[in-house]
Motif scaffolding. Structure first.
Motif, short mmCIF file in Angstrom:
data_model
loop_
_atom_site.label_atom_id
_atom_site.label_comp_id
_atom_site.label_asym_id
_atom_site.label_seq_id
_atom_site.Cartn_x
_atom_site.Cartn_y
_atom_site.Cartn_z
N THR A 90 0.85 -1.19 0.00
CA THR A 90 0.00 0.00 0.00
C THR A 90 0.89 1.24 0.00
O THR A 90 2.08 1.18 0.35
CB THR A 90 -0.92 0.06 1.24
OG1 THR A 90 -0.11 0.25 2.40
CG2 THR A 90 -1.77 -1.18 1.39
N GLY A 136 -4.95 1.82 -0.24
CA GLY A 136 -5.93 1.06 0.55
C GLY A 136 -6.75 1.96 1.45
O GLY A 136 -6.29 3.03 1.88
N ASP A 137 -7.95 1.47 1.78
CA ASP A 137 -8.74 2.23 2.75
C ASP A 137 -8.20 2.02 4.17
O ASP A 137 -8.69 2.62 5.13
CB ASP A 137 -10.25 1.91 2.64
CG ASP A 137 -10.58 0.47 2.97
OD1 ASP A 137 -9.66 -0.32 3.23
OD2 ASP A 137 -11.79 0.14 2.98
N SER A 138 -7.14 1.21 4.28
CA SER A 138 -6.39 1.13 5.55
C SER A 138 -5.80 2.50 5.87
O SER A 138 -5.33 2.74 6.99
CB SER A 138 -5.27 0.09 5.43
OG SER A 138 -4.54 0.26 4.23
N ASP A 195 -8.71 1.68 -3.72
CA ASP A 195 -9.60 0.84 -2.92
C ASP A 195 -10.95 1.54 -2.77
O ASP A 195 -11.02 2.66 -2.24
CB ASP A 195 -8.94 0.67 -1.53
CG ASP A 195 -9.31 -0.62 -0.86
OD1 ASP A 195 -10.02 -1.43 -1.47
OD2 ASP A 195 -8.86 -0.83 0.28
N LYS A 246 -10.25 -1.78 -6.34
CA LYS A 246 -10.43 -3.02 -5.56
C LYS A 246 -11.73 -2.89 -4.79
O LYS A 246 -12.08 -1.81 -4.32
CB LYS A 246 -9.27 -3.24 -4.60
CG LYS A 246 -9.45 -4.48 -3.73
CD LYS A 246 -8.22 -4.82 -2.94
CE LYS A 246 -8.06 -4.04 -1.66
NZ LYS A 246 -9.16 -4.20 -0.69
N HIS A 277 -11.64 -8.99 -3.43
CA HIS A 277 -11.04 -9.10 -2.08
C HIS A 277 -11.98 -9.96 -1.24
O HIS A 277 -13.11 -9.54 -0.96
CB HIS A 277 -10.87 -7.69 -1.49
CG HIS A 277 -10.25 -7.65 -0.13
ND1 HIS A 277 -9.65 -6.51 0.37
CD2 HIS A 277 -10.13 -8.57 0.85
CE1 HIS A 277 -9.19 -6.74 1.58
NE2 HIS A 277 -9.48 -7.99 1.91
N VAL A 313 -7.57 -10.49 -3.91
CA VAL A 313 -6.87 -10.49 -2.62
C VAL A 313 -7.53 -11.54 -1.72
O VAL A 313 -8.75 -11.59 -1.60
CB VAL A 313 -6.95 -9.09 -1.95
CG1 VAL A 313 -6.47 -9.16 -0.50
CG2 VAL A 313 -6.12 -8.07 -2.72
N GLU A 330 -7.51 -12.43 2.10
CA GLU A 330 -7.02 -11.91 3.39
C GLU A 330 -7.39 -12.86 4.52
O GLU A 330 -8.56 -13.21 4.71
CB GLU A 330 -7.61 -10.51 3.66
CG GLU A 330 -7.14 -9.95 5.00
CD GLU A 330 -7.35 -8.45 5.18
OE1 GLU A 330 -7.73 -7.76 4.22
OE2 GLU A 330 -7.11 -7.98 6.31
N VAL A 369 0.64 -8.99 -0.52
CA VAL A 369 0.46 -7.56 -0.25
C VAL A 369 0.60 -7.33 1.26
O VAL A 369 0.24 -8.19 2.05
CB VAL A 369 -0.92 -7.04 -0.76
CG1 VAL A 369 -2.10 -7.77 -0.16
CG2 VAL A 369 -1.06 -5.53 -0.53
N VAL A 373 0.42 -3.87 4.24
CA VAL A 373 0.23 -2.44 4.49
C VAL A 373 1.61 -1.86 4.80
O VAL A 373 2.31 -2.35 5.69
CB VAL A 373 -0.75 -2.24 5.67
CG1 VAL A 373 -0.77 -0.80 6.15
CG2 VAL A 373 -2.16 -2.69 5.27
#
Ligand code: KIV
Length: 276
Positions: free
Chosen positions: A21, A42-44, A82, A112, A136, A179, A181, A212, A214
């Motif tokens: 990310t 990412g929305d992270s 994302d 994504k 995802h 993805v 996870e 992937v 973060v």
């Protein structure tokens, strides 16, 4: 040359695909220079940059703002935006419009989308609009409350079967990669073998087609919690803290700025100024 969706697809069965990310210009620039294949905005972002407690708390405004900074920096990597939770809550048309904004406005190469109940319909329409979609499945943080929380997914045969079905459906709908996870290694291997498109794992073992992470996790820049699947390649937070403390001490002790960091004026000009 820019990496394309086709390039990513063709890596299936070849070398492993790398993805990290990034949320801003300087980090995206470094990730790109390192030769990472794909960058996920990412929305992270919500957790690791904005200090929020849930990824559902970022919307299109924040995501586009950061995605633009990332694409400004990137020369080679494929950039994936994302889709935030609220971007597909209203209806399918709105979801397609938001996906288009990632491409047209933020200059991303793909979007994504986390699995949720209407995921197939939304994915179908976004793909139909000509936008490459990365799926995802497994632990989907945006809807974690509906899948029993932040836990490994697909641990019994029934749940594992559902994940296999979701993966096959997303492939059929035209996703170019998926993805996986937080799923057991053996299940991720099984899904990766069943699909013709690449799987990108995060907490899904070594047999996925790519990995992937973060970036703030792997650089030790997120101190609130560290999931089991994260490897810290460097622990930057304590190093940064030391540097900031050193700066504070040097300013307070009048050691910074030294001559090296200071500008001068010629003596005769200074005299003229004083004599005025
Ligand atoms: O938002 C994100 O960073 C992600 C990765 C964990 C895959 O979705």
């Amino acid at each position: 040359m820019k990496i394309t969706v086709q390039d990513v697809r063709s890596l299936k069965g070849g070398r492993k695909i790398t993805m990290l990310t990034a949320y801003d210009y300087p980090m995206a620039s470094l990730v790109d220079k390192a030769g990472i294949d794909m960058i996920l905005v990412g929305d992270s972002l919500a957790n690791v940059v904005l200090g929020l407690d849930s990824t559902t708390k970022v919307g299109m405004t924040e995501m586009l703002h950061h995605a633009k900074a990332v694409t400004r920096a990137v020369k080679k990597a494929l950039v994936v935006g994302d889709m935030p939770y609220d971007s597909y809550q209203v209806n399918t048309e709105e979801s397609v419009k938001n996906a288009k904004s990632f491409i047209d406005e933020a200059k991303c190469d793909a979007v994504k989308l986390e699995w949720f109940d209407k995921c197939p319909q939304v994915t179908k329409e976004i793909v139909k609009a000509g936008i490459p979609v990365m799926g995802h499945i497994g632990l989907t943080p945006q809807t974690a409350d509906k899948i029993g929380g932040f836990k490994v997914q697909g641990k019994d045969a029934e749940a594992a079967k559902r994940l296999i079905e979701q993966a096959l459906e997303l492939e059929k709908l035209g996703c170019f990669a998926i993805v996986l996870e937080c799923v057991p290694e053996k299940l991720a291997e099984m899904i990766s073998q069943k699909l013709k498109i690449p799987t990108i794992g995060i907490g899904a073992g070594v047999n996925c087609d790519g990995q992937v992470l973060v970036i703030n996790d792997m650089l030790g820049l997120f101190e609130r919690y560290t999931p089991k699947f994260v490897k810290k390649y460097i622990d930057l937070s304590p190093m940064i803290l030391e540097a900031i403390k050193e700066y504070k001490n040097e300013v307070e002790g009048e050691k910074f700025p030294s001559e090296q960091h200071t500008f001068s004026i010629k003596e005769d000009e200074l005299k003229k100024l004083k004599d005025e």
